[in-house]
Design a protein around this motif. Sequence first.
Motif, PDB file in Angstrom:
ATOM      1  N   SER A   1     -22.688 -64.580 -12.072  1.00  8.22           N
ATOM      2  CA  SER A   1     -22.151 -65.871 -11.646  1.00  8.22           C
ATOM      3  C   SER A   1     -21.276 -65.702 -10.414  1.00  8.22           C
ATOM      4  N   VAL A   2     -21.005 -66.812  -9.757  1.00  4.43           N
ATOM      5  CA  VAL A   2     -20.081 -66.803  -8.631  1.00  4.43           C
ATOM      6  C   VAL A   2     -18.727 -66.259  -9.066  1.00  4.43           C
ATOM      7  N   GLU A   3     -18.254 -66.739 -10.236  1.00  2.00           N
ATOM      8  CA  GLU A   3     -16.971 -66.257 -10.742  1.00  2.00           C
ATOM      9  C   GLU A   3     -17.009 -64.759 -11.005  1.00  2.00           C
TER      10      GLU A   3
ATOM     11  N   VAL B   1     -25.392 -72.118  -8.100  1.00  2.00           N
ATOM     12  CA  VAL B   1     -26.839 -72.216  -7.945  1.00  2.00           C
ATOM     13  C   VAL B   1     -27.158 -73.451  -7.108  1.00  2.00           C
ATOM     14  N   ASP B   2     -27.709 -73.217  -5.908  1.00  4.00           N
ATOM     15  CA  ASP B   2     -27.999 -74.301  -4.968  1.00  4.00           C
ATOM     16  C   ASP B   2     -26.749 -75.125  -4.687  1.00  4.00           C
ATOM     17  N   ALA B   3     -25.617 -74.462  -4.637  1.00  3.73           N
ATOM     18  CA  ALA B   3     -24.352 -75.132  -4.331  1.00  3.73           C
ATOM     19  C   ALA B   3     -23.413 -74.138  -3.657  1.00  3.73           C
ATOM     20  N   VAL B   4     -22.670 -74.625  -2.677  1.00  4.53           N
ATOM     21  CA  VAL B   4     -21.665 -73.806  -2.004  1.00  4.53           C
ATOM     22  C   VAL B   4     -20.357 -73.931  -2.762  1.00  4.53           C
ATOM     23  N   VAL B   5     -19.765 -72.792  -3.113  1.00  2.08           N
ATOM     24  CA  VAL B   5     -18.519 -72.780  -3.867  1.00  2.08           C
ATOM     25  C   VAL B   5     -17.391 -72.260  -2.976  1.00  2.08           C
ATOM     26  N   PRO B   6     -16.413 -73.098  -2.651  1.00  4.58           N
ATOM     27  CA  PRO B   6     -15.255 -72.633  -1.880  1.00  4.58           C
ATOM     28  C   PRO B   6     -14.311 -71.825  -2.780  1.00  4.58           C
ATOM     29  N   PHE B   7     -13.626 -70.858  -2.193  1.00  4.35           N
ATOM     30  CA  PHE B   7     -12.640 -70.095  -2.952  1.00  4.35           C
ATOM     31  C   PHE B   7     -11.527 -69.656  -2.009  1.00  4.35           C
ATOM     32  N   ALA B   8     -10.440 -69.229  -2.596  1.00  6.26           N
ATOM     33  CA  ALA B   8      -9.293 -68.768  -1.820  1.00  6.26           C
ATOM     34  C   ALA B   8      -8.652 -67.584  -2.520  1.00  6.26           C
TER      35      ALA B   8
END
Length: 328
Positions: A253-255, A13-20
């Motif tokens: 959620s992002v997850e 939320v109002d944040a960029v989440v990096p993932f791989a």
Amino acid sequence: MTNTPAQPVSAGVDAVVPFAVEALDVRGRVINMGPVLNSMLARHQYPAPVNKLLSEAIVLTAMLGSTLKFEGRLTLQAQSDGAVSMLVVDFNAPDGLRAMAQFNTEKVAEVSAKEGFKPDDLLGKGHLAFTIDQGVHTSRYQGIVVLDGTTLEEAAHEYFQKSEQIPTLVRLGVAEMLTKADEGGADHSWLAGGIMVQFLPQSEDRIKQADIHPGDAPEGHEAHPLSEDDAWVEARSLVETVKDDELIDPNLSVEGLLYRLFHERGASVYTAQPMADKCSCSQEKISTMMQNFSEADKTEMKAEGLVHIKCDFCSKDYELNANEVFKD
């Protein structure tokens, strides 16, 4: 799915989440925007169609800007002959976002009233520039994409294919939310989200992509067929299934989104980078900008004494004494 380190449900939320996704040689970014986005939009009071287009640009800029490994700035700027003549979003590392738009109100109403309207329809023919400024000690880099019925997603794909030569897929989603107000009527707010995946294998031979459309090439010329890497085809196909409502669902959620997409392959989620509504304007910068005015304008302002200038991004009003700004 492996989270490294574990993030709370609200990580995106109002944040960029990096993932791989190591199994597919894919790196990516995902974001949901709410309060920060609404803070940026509220001060301008733009029409809803302009807000939707600007929200897409803000999400895209946030994802691209968060990849910067230095103290610098990334600017997305569109200029066109359409209803929206200019669109500018600035990202100042590590977290500052600001945005503005210039448009013709009558044209916006006319275009948005058409059946099948999409926010990108507000942009006519023109160009979209992605500019990276790393500071005074390095050269500024700029990649330009021609606009001609092009969506912001398509422009991002073309930018990476031409400038970075990295297979990239971007998905953007925006929605206007209406909630019942205490005094009657409805409150308007906005939700926006995005996901970006890039194919980054160790072998350069695996990164090859099919040719872009030959454009004005002689008649009969065809793009050379090229088999894309199976891992990239799989990753791209999975992300292409993402629906707009998944990108802006506050209950997803992002997850949760990444698990739906990559649970069979496994994904690692890294530390989120919060975004902020943060303008970089200042009285000092305004004074410096005023030095570029013509001598005639300077003489006129000195005669008036006090000069009022309003920041196009944050709407802050500055009152400056022209005789102090332009003193010999």
